[in-house]
Write an enzyme that holds these catalytic residues in place. Sequence first.
Site, PDB file in Angstrom:
ATOM      1  CE  LYS A 106      23.026  14.231  51.884  1.00  0.00           C
ATOM      2  NZ  LYS A 106      22.640  15.240  51.173  1.00  0.00           N
TER       3      LYS A 106
HETATM    4  O1  LIG Z   1      22.377  13.370  48.973  1.00  0.00           O
HETATM    5  C1  LIG Z   1      22.926  14.037  48.250  1.00  0.00           C
HETATM    6  O2  LIG Z   1      22.266  14.401  47.475  1.00  0.00           O
HETATM    7  C2  LIG Z   1      24.373  14.545  48.353  1.00  0.00           C
HETATM    8  C3  LIG Z   1      25.258  13.197  48.751  1.00  0.00           C
HETATM    9  C4  LIG Z   1      26.455  13.330  48.631  1.00  0.00           C
HETATM   10  O3  LIG Z   1      27.077  12.064  48.931  1.00  0.00           O
HETATM   11  N1  LIG Z   1      27.230  14.435  48.073  1.00  0.00           N
HETATM   12  C5  LIG Z   1      26.442  15.493  47.923  1.00  0.00           C
HETATM   13  O4  LIG Z   1      27.194  16.454  47.454  1.00  0.00           O
HETATM   14  N2  LIG Z   1      25.037  15.501  48.031  1.00  0.00           N
HETATM   15  C6  LIG Z   1      23.994  16.577  47.920  1.00  0.00           C
HETATM   16  O5  LIG Z   1      24.443  16.888  46.241  1.00  0.00           O
HETATM   17  C7  LIG Z   1      24.668  18.430  46.163  1.00  0.00           C
HETATM   18  C8  LIG Z   1      25.888  18.610  45.617  1.00  0.00           C
HETATM   19  O6  LIG Z   1      26.111  20.184  45.049  1.00  0.00           O
HETATM   20  P1  LIG Z   1      27.053  20.470  43.868  1.00  0.00           P
HETATM   21  O7  LIG Z   1      28.713  19.897  44.368  1.00  0.00           O
HETATM   22  O8  LIG Z   1      26.888  21.944  43.888  1.00  0.00           O
HETATM   23  O9  LIG Z   1      26.830  19.916  42.603  1.00  0.00           O
HETATM   24  C9  LIG Z   1      24.217  18.965  47.597  1.00  0.00           C
HETATM   25  O10 LIG Z   1      22.797  19.281  47.507  1.00  0.00           O
HETATM   26  C10 LIG Z   1      24.557  17.909  48.384  1.00  0.00           C
HETATM   27  O11 LIG Z   1      23.937  17.880  49.526  1.00  0.00           O
END
Ligand SMILES: O=C(O)c1cc(=O)[nH]c(=O)n1[C@@H]1O[C@H](COP(=O)(O)O)[C@@H](O)[C@H]1O
Length: 306
Positions: A106
């Site tokens: 990011k």
């Molecule tokens: O860019 C991302 O991957 C991301 C964007 C977003 O809007 N929301 C989001 O949760 N993420 C990423 O997606 C993952 C979510 O993790 P879990 O909620 O454990 O599945 C993390 O690595 C966050 O950094």
Amino acid sequence: MFSDNLIHAIKFKNNPTVVGLDPRIESIPEFIKKAAFNKYGNNTKGISEAMYNFNKGIIDAVFDVVPAVKIQIAFYEVYGADGIEAFYKTAEYAKEKGLIVIADVKRGDIADVAEMYSKAYLQNPSIDAITINPYMGEDTMTPYIHDVIEYDKGLFILVKTSNVGSGTIQNLKTMNGTVYENVAYMVDKISKLAKGSLGYSSIGAVVGATYKEEAKILRKIMPSAIFLVPGYGAQGATAEDVINCFDENNLGAIVNSSRKVIFAYKSQYWKDVYSEYEYAQAARAEVLLMMGMINNAFLKRRYVAC
Ligand SMILES: O=C(O)c1cc(=O)[nH]c(=O)n1[C@@H]1O[C@H](COP(=O)(O)O)[C@@H](O)[C@H]1O
């Protein structure tokens, strides 16, 4: 081309999901921590060793069923140089196993600085794609776009994020629609610069699984962008919620799940089936369940439309 490779891998494995390698030391099985701490101590080196061995186990268990992994750098950065080493070793190992590697970094800064970020990640042979933040404007993305084309890499630009508060800025209304719609128009324009032979671009968008109505709008604005869709599982989104991120060919999106997959062995659903020694099998079972649910949602969408 990155987009062609990703679409081919999704089709080959019949699985539009990404496993998020976001290790939290407190949730890593005791036996892994014990071995690492005995070797290096309970310090950044020991923790990083435990995270890497944990990731290796997950990768070994899922590499034949998922097309890609996403490695969120924050979980490694927190342990300094040792953590960063674990991040790169994880990326290298996943690559060796034939997986597409998305580094969730990011980044977002002025173009001069972005050039360095792009060099660090997009010019690294172990990394196939990164996430970037477009808040600073289109000019700041130029170095990444250059490297996507030059080094055949992928880019996922934050458009509508999964967090509860994403609307505070992204849903603000402008004279030409919401902020997230405007970012999407920009991504659509940029995505045309890196279109593959299958019609999808190597420049895609991050669209949260938690906003299915917005996803419907965004799918129309960015027809050739591949959506990276986080928010499934731990953040509450289901297979039904992510369906609008896919196009009519059931392609064009890849759904991430991190905690729910990698720590499945601790979940209510799997904890009586798998011990902590079988954490990787539990992750595989969870990812296969997720794949089944999404493929079922495709069938349901087709059935309802008939
Ligand atoms: O860019 C991302 O991957 C991301 C964007 C977003 O809007 N929301 C989001 O949760 N993420 C990423 O997606 C993952 C979510 O993790 P879990 O909620 O454990 O599945 C993390 O690595 C966050 O950094």
